[in-house]
Design an enzyme around this catalytic site. Sequence first.
Site, mmCIF file in Angstrom:
data_model
loop_
_atom_site.group_PDB
_atom_site.id
_atom_site.type_symbol
_atom_site.label_atom_id
_atom_site.label_comp_id
_atom_site.label_asym_id
_atom_site.label_seq_id
_atom_site.Cartn_x
_atom_site.Cartn_y
_atom_site.Cartn_z
ATOM 1 N N GLU A 194 0.812 -1.221 0.000
ATOM 2 C CA GLU A 194 0.000 0.000 0.000
ATOM 3 C C GLU A 194 0.843 1.266 0.000
ATOM 4 O O GLU A 194 0.508 2.245 -0.670
ATOM 5 C CB GLU A 194 -0.946 0.001 1.208
ATOM 6 C CG GLU A 194 -2.157 -0.892 1.069
ATOM 7 C CD GLU A 194 -1.848 -2.364 1.297
ATOM 8 O OE1 GLU A 194 -0.694 -2.690 1.672
ATOM 9 O OE2 GLU A 194 -2.748 -3.202 1.112
ATOM 10 N N HIS A 263 -10.423 -5.970 10.170
ATOM 11 C CA HIS A 263 -11.146 -5.636 8.952
ATOM 12 C C HIS A 263 -12.419 -4.858 9.249
ATOM 13 O O HIS A 263 -13.291 -4.740 8.378
ATOM 14 C CB HIS A 263 -11.484 -6.910 8.173
ATOM 15 C CG HIS A 263 -10.301 -7.529 7.503
ATOM 16 N ND1 HIS A 263 -10.411 -8.538 6.583
ATOM 17 C CD2 HIS A 263 -8.979 -7.277 7.634
ATOM 18 C CE1 HIS A 263 -9.209 -8.888 6.167
ATOM 19 N NE2 HIS A 263 -8.324 -8.134 6.791
#
Length: 462
Positions: A194, A263
Site C-alpha cells: 500500500e 477488517h
Amino acid sequence: SVEATTRIPYPGETAPEHTPTNEQIVGQGINCKPNMRLKDKLLLVLGCIIGAAVLFFHGGHGYMLSSSAGMTRGVSVHSRGSNLKTPFSHAYHQKMMMMMTHHPNRDCSHSHSHSQRVGAVAPELLAPPTKPDFSEPRFMWQALREAVDEEMERDPNVMIMGEDVGHYGGSYKVTTDLYKKYGELRVLDTPICENGFTGMAIGAAMTGLRPIVEGMNMGFLLLAFNQISNNCGMLHYTSGGQYKVPVVIRGPGGVGRQLGAEHSQRLESYFQAIPGVQLVAVSTPRNAKALLKAAIRSDNPIVFFEHVLLYNLKDEVGGPDEVQSLEHAEMVKEGKDITILTYGRMRYTVMEAVKTLQAKGYDPEVVDLISLKPFDLHTIKKSIEKTHKAIIVEECMLTGGIGASLSSEIHERFFDTLDHNVVRLSSQDVPTAFALELEAATIVQPEQVVAAVEKVMTATST
C-alpha cells in the site's frame, strides 16, 4: 426506497429472488469472485524470478522479458536520448513509454499517442458500446463502477490502481472488466504494498494524471499513512502551489458482518486530522456515483469512504452529467423536533429508529453529513436553528471520532441556539468482536437512537 439483496449477482447473472429490506442490511454478506488460478500465480512468480535474474546479470541493459517470445535480442527503443536494445512486445513498449513519459504535456520522442501510453488497447478488443438505461436501479458497486468508467472515458488522464483491480475486478467488483476496455496500465494491478502504490499514485497526480487508489480494505491504508499525510495532503502547500495532487483514495471500511477487528476499522477520524485532505462518506447508490465523479474531477486529494455493507444497496442513479457537491450535506428527512446528524451506514440505523419515533409522536429531522471534512456548517446551522437540539449518530469511535469534532464545532459556533447539549452516539472504544452478538453490541442500534431522542425531548419539555 433503497433495496438490498442477499448477494451481489455477477454481470449477466440474475439477482436472487429474495429481496430483504434495509432493516435487514446488517445481516447481508457479499460474495466475491474466485481467486487467481494457481497456474497464473506460478507463471507470475516464475516470470518475476527470471526477469530479476536477467536484469541482475546484464545490468538492466540489452535484454528484457518479452510477453510473447521469451528472451530475444532486438528492437531499439529511443526515449529521452537513450538507445537501449530491448526485445519486448508492444504491450511492454507501451508500459515503458508510460513510465518514462507519462505526463500528458511532456514532449515524447516516440509515435504513440497519450491514450496509448496510459494503456489503451486495440479497438477490436473493446466491448461494443451500449447505451445504459439510467432509469434501471443499480447496486452501489455498479454505481461506483459506472462513475469510474464514465470518468475514464471522459478524461484519458484518469486511471485506477490497487490490489486485484484488474483481472479480478476488485474485491467488491467496482472495477469489473474495466481492464478489457482501458488496458492493464490504466487499470493497474499492484503488488500488496500500500505504501508503494499510494506513493506512486501521488507522484502520478503531481505530474498530470488523475489516479484513483483502491484500498482493498480501508484498514490496509494505514500502511500508506505516511504517503497520505506527509505527501498527499501537504505537497500543494509545501511546493508553494506548484503542484496539485488530484488523487482519490477509496475503498470499503466500517463494521461488516463478522469480519473481525482488523477488517472492521473506521478510519475517518485518523484522516480527518490531516491538513489538506477532504473526506467524503457515501450512503446511497445515487450519491455514491455523483460524488465519486466529483471527487475524480476535483484538484484536491479526496479520501472516499464506502461502507462494506452498502455495496448491495439498490436504487436509481443519475446519468453521466449528474455530479454532486463534495462539501454539502444531504437532507434525508425534514422535521421540527430534533436534528439527527449521521453518515454512511448509520443513515439506515437512524431511519429505522425514525419509524418508531414517528409512531410515538416525534418529528425528527435527519441530515446525512456526506462531507466529513469540511463539515457543511451552513446546513447544520439551519437545521439546529429550527429544532434547537442535536444528536450525532456515527459508527466511528467515541473517543476522538467524527462526532467529537462535530460536537465541539456545534457547541462553539451555535451554543446560544441550543436548548440541550449535543448528544453523541458512537461505537464503543474496543476492538470489534468477531462474535455476532458482541459485534452488534459495540455499535449503535436503532433502539439506542430512540432512547436518546426521548431523553432529550423529555429534558427540554420540562
